[in-house]
Write an enzyme that holds these catalytic residues in place. Structure first.
Site, PDB file in Angstrom:
ATOM      1  N   ASP A   9       1.330  -0.744  11.838  1.00 58.19           N
ATOM      2  CA  ASP A   9       0.000  -1.345  11.933  1.00 58.19           C
ATOM      3  C   ASP A   9      -0.964  -0.199  12.211  1.00 58.19           C
ATOM      4  O   ASP A   9      -0.542   0.930  12.502  1.00 58.19           O
ATOM      5  CB  ASP A   9      -0.031  -2.385  13.066  1.00 58.19           C
ATOM      6  N   SER A  10      -2.254  -0.492  12.164  1.00 59.12           N
ATOM      7  CA  SER A  10      -3.220   0.530  12.552  1.00 59.12           C
ATOM      8  C   SER A  10      -3.139   0.812  14.041  1.00 59.12           C
ATOM      9  O   SER A  10      -3.357   1.937  14.493  1.00 59.12           O
ATOM     10  CB  SER A  10      -4.633   0.081  12.190  1.00 59.12           C
ATOM     11  N   GLY A  44      -9.916  -1.892   9.053  1.00 54.00           N
ATOM     12  CA  GLY A  44     -10.708  -2.954   8.443  1.00 54.00           C
ATOM     13  C   GLY A  44     -11.916  -2.464   7.657  1.00 54.00           C
ATOM     14  O   GLY A  44     -12.140  -2.916   6.530  1.00 54.00           O
ATOM     15  N   CYS A  91       0.379  -6.106   9.831  1.00 53.87           N
ATOM     16  CA  CYS A  91      -1.061  -5.912   9.720  1.00 53.87           C
ATOM     17  C   CYS A  91      -1.544  -6.688   8.509  1.00 53.87           C
ATOM     18  O   CYS A  91      -1.052  -6.455   7.399  1.00 53.87           O
ATOM     19  CB  CYS A  91      -1.381  -4.426   9.566  1.00 53.87           C
ATOM     20  N   ASN A  92      -2.500  -7.585   8.714  1.00 60.14           N
ATOM     21  CA  ASN A  92      -3.028  -8.347   7.595  1.00 60.14           C
ATOM     22  C   ASN A  92      -3.789  -7.469   6.612  1.00 60.14           C
ATOM     23  O   ASN A  92      -3.636  -7.611   5.393  1.00 60.14           O
ATOM     24  CB  ASN A  92      -3.941  -9.465   8.112  1.00 60.14           C
ATOM     25  N   THR A  93      -4.583  -6.529   7.124  1.00 62.23           N
ATOM     26  CA  THR A  93      -5.372  -5.666   6.246  1.00 62.23           C
ATOM     27  C   THR A  93      -4.474  -4.828   5.350  1.00 62.23           C
ATOM     28  O   THR A  93      -4.702  -4.723   4.138  1.00 62.23           O
ATOM     29  CB  THR A  93      -6.292  -4.753   7.077  1.00 62.23           C
ATOM     30  N   CYS A 129      -5.375 -12.231  12.129  1.00 60.49           N
ATOM     31  CA  CYS A 129      -5.247 -10.805  12.448  1.00 60.49           C
ATOM     32  C   CYS A 129      -4.165 -10.687  13.508  1.00 60.49           C
ATOM     33  O   CYS A 129      -4.170 -11.452  14.491  1.00 60.49           O
ATOM     34  CB  CYS A 129      -6.574 -10.245  12.965  1.00 60.49           C
ATOM     35  N   HIS A 136      -3.673  -8.624  15.829  1.00 61.09           N
ATOM     36  CA  HIS A 136      -4.161  -8.335  17.179  1.00 61.09           C
ATOM     37  C   HIS A 136      -4.462  -9.614  17.961  1.00 61.09           C
ATOM     38  O   HIS A 136      -4.295  -9.657  19.185  1.00 61.09           O
ATOM     39  CB  HIS A 136      -5.436  -7.489  17.123  1.00 61.09           C
TER      40      HIS A 136
END
Length: 277
Positions: free
Chosen positions: A27-28, A60, A90-92, A197, A199
């Site tokens: 993930d980021s 994002g 991570c969705n993005t 998201c 997070h």
């Protein structure tokens, strides 16, 4: 012995930890914690590799090409530790980089993406609210999911500016403000809320308190953890003896979990595992 995966930028650095099941997550930032904790609950004996990108976050606002480049770099760092599967927590990154990641890494390493849980949330009828980052809200990707899985129910897309960043840095006041603002945009008669998201799952209790304790929240962590095991042909074994191996990579550097992780139950669960260097 675990495999080493050659990729397009040169041979991977294989780190052999024996014959345990090993699952990597990327993930980021600390949005990977919910899925990592879900894997830990299903398979306490699995070794974990957590690869994030504090030097390049947030993802994002980046262009799709930039997200893909960052995601590939983070994935390659994880794959150098020879995991059996890689979860894109991570969705993005799943929206923009999943095809590129699968093209480079599969079939040697199964890649599991994260999709907002719109389908299960809408199964009980609407109205449904989808909390997501401003970049994802209204995006063709999210609209396509709504069309495919929630066409027969009323759906409200709720942008949550600043919430992911506030969660990343464990900024309590900013979390409260962002949750309150999103709750104000959420219909009072909503029957389910999708956490779009990763997070957001770290502050699920705060979101639940803001929208109503009786409103189900639908995250993706449990589903992607279960899917990773299915792709590996492994069964859940929640009573297995815990593994002591947790590898944390921050923009490719071998580190420990960020201090902010301790603010969340998922991070505290993972911090009980010794870091492997």
């Amino acid at each position: 012995m675990r495999r080493s995966l050659p990729h397009r930028t040169g041979p991977a650095r294989a780190v052999d930890y024996g014959d345990r099941v090993k699952i990597a997550l990327m993930d980021s930032g600390i949005g990977l914690l919910p899925a990592a904790a879900a894997v830990r609950r299903l398979r306490p004996d699995a070794d974990l590799v957590l690869s994030s990108d504090p030097d390049g976050m947030p993802w994002g606002p980046r262009t799709p090409d930039d997200v893909t480049e960052r995601a590939l770099t983070v994935a390659r760092a994880a794959v150098a530790h020879a995991p059996d599967a890689l979860i894109i927590a991570c969705n993005t990154a799943s929206v923009h980089a999943l095809p590129a990641l699968r093209a480079e890494l599969e079939p040697a390493v199964p890649v599991i993406g994260t999709v907002p849980a719109i389908k299960p949330a809408s199964a009980g009828g609407g109205p449904v609210a989808i909390w997501a980052t401003p970049a994802t809200t209204g995006s063709p990707y999210q609209r396509a999911l709504i069309r495919d899985f929630a066409d027969s129910v009323a759906v409200t897309e709720v942008p949550c500016p600043g919430l992911a960043d506030a969660v990343q840095w464990a900024d309590e006041d900013a979390i409260d403000r962002a949750v309150a603002a999103a709750a104000a945009l959420t219909p009072r008669d909503v029957r389910a809320v999708v956490l779009g998201c990763t997070h957001y799952e770290l502050v699920a209790e705060r979101i639940r308190a803001a929208v109503g304790r009786s409103v189900p929240l639908h995250g993706s962590a449990d589903a992607v953890a279960a899917q990773a095991l299915r792709r590996l042909g492994e069964l859940p074994a929640p009573d297995a003896a815990p593994s002591s191996r947790l590898t944390v990579l921050l923009s490719g550097r071998d580190e420990v979990l960020p201090a902010q992780a301790a603010h969340y139950a998922e991070g505290r669960l993972l911090r009980t595992v010794s870091s492997a260097h």
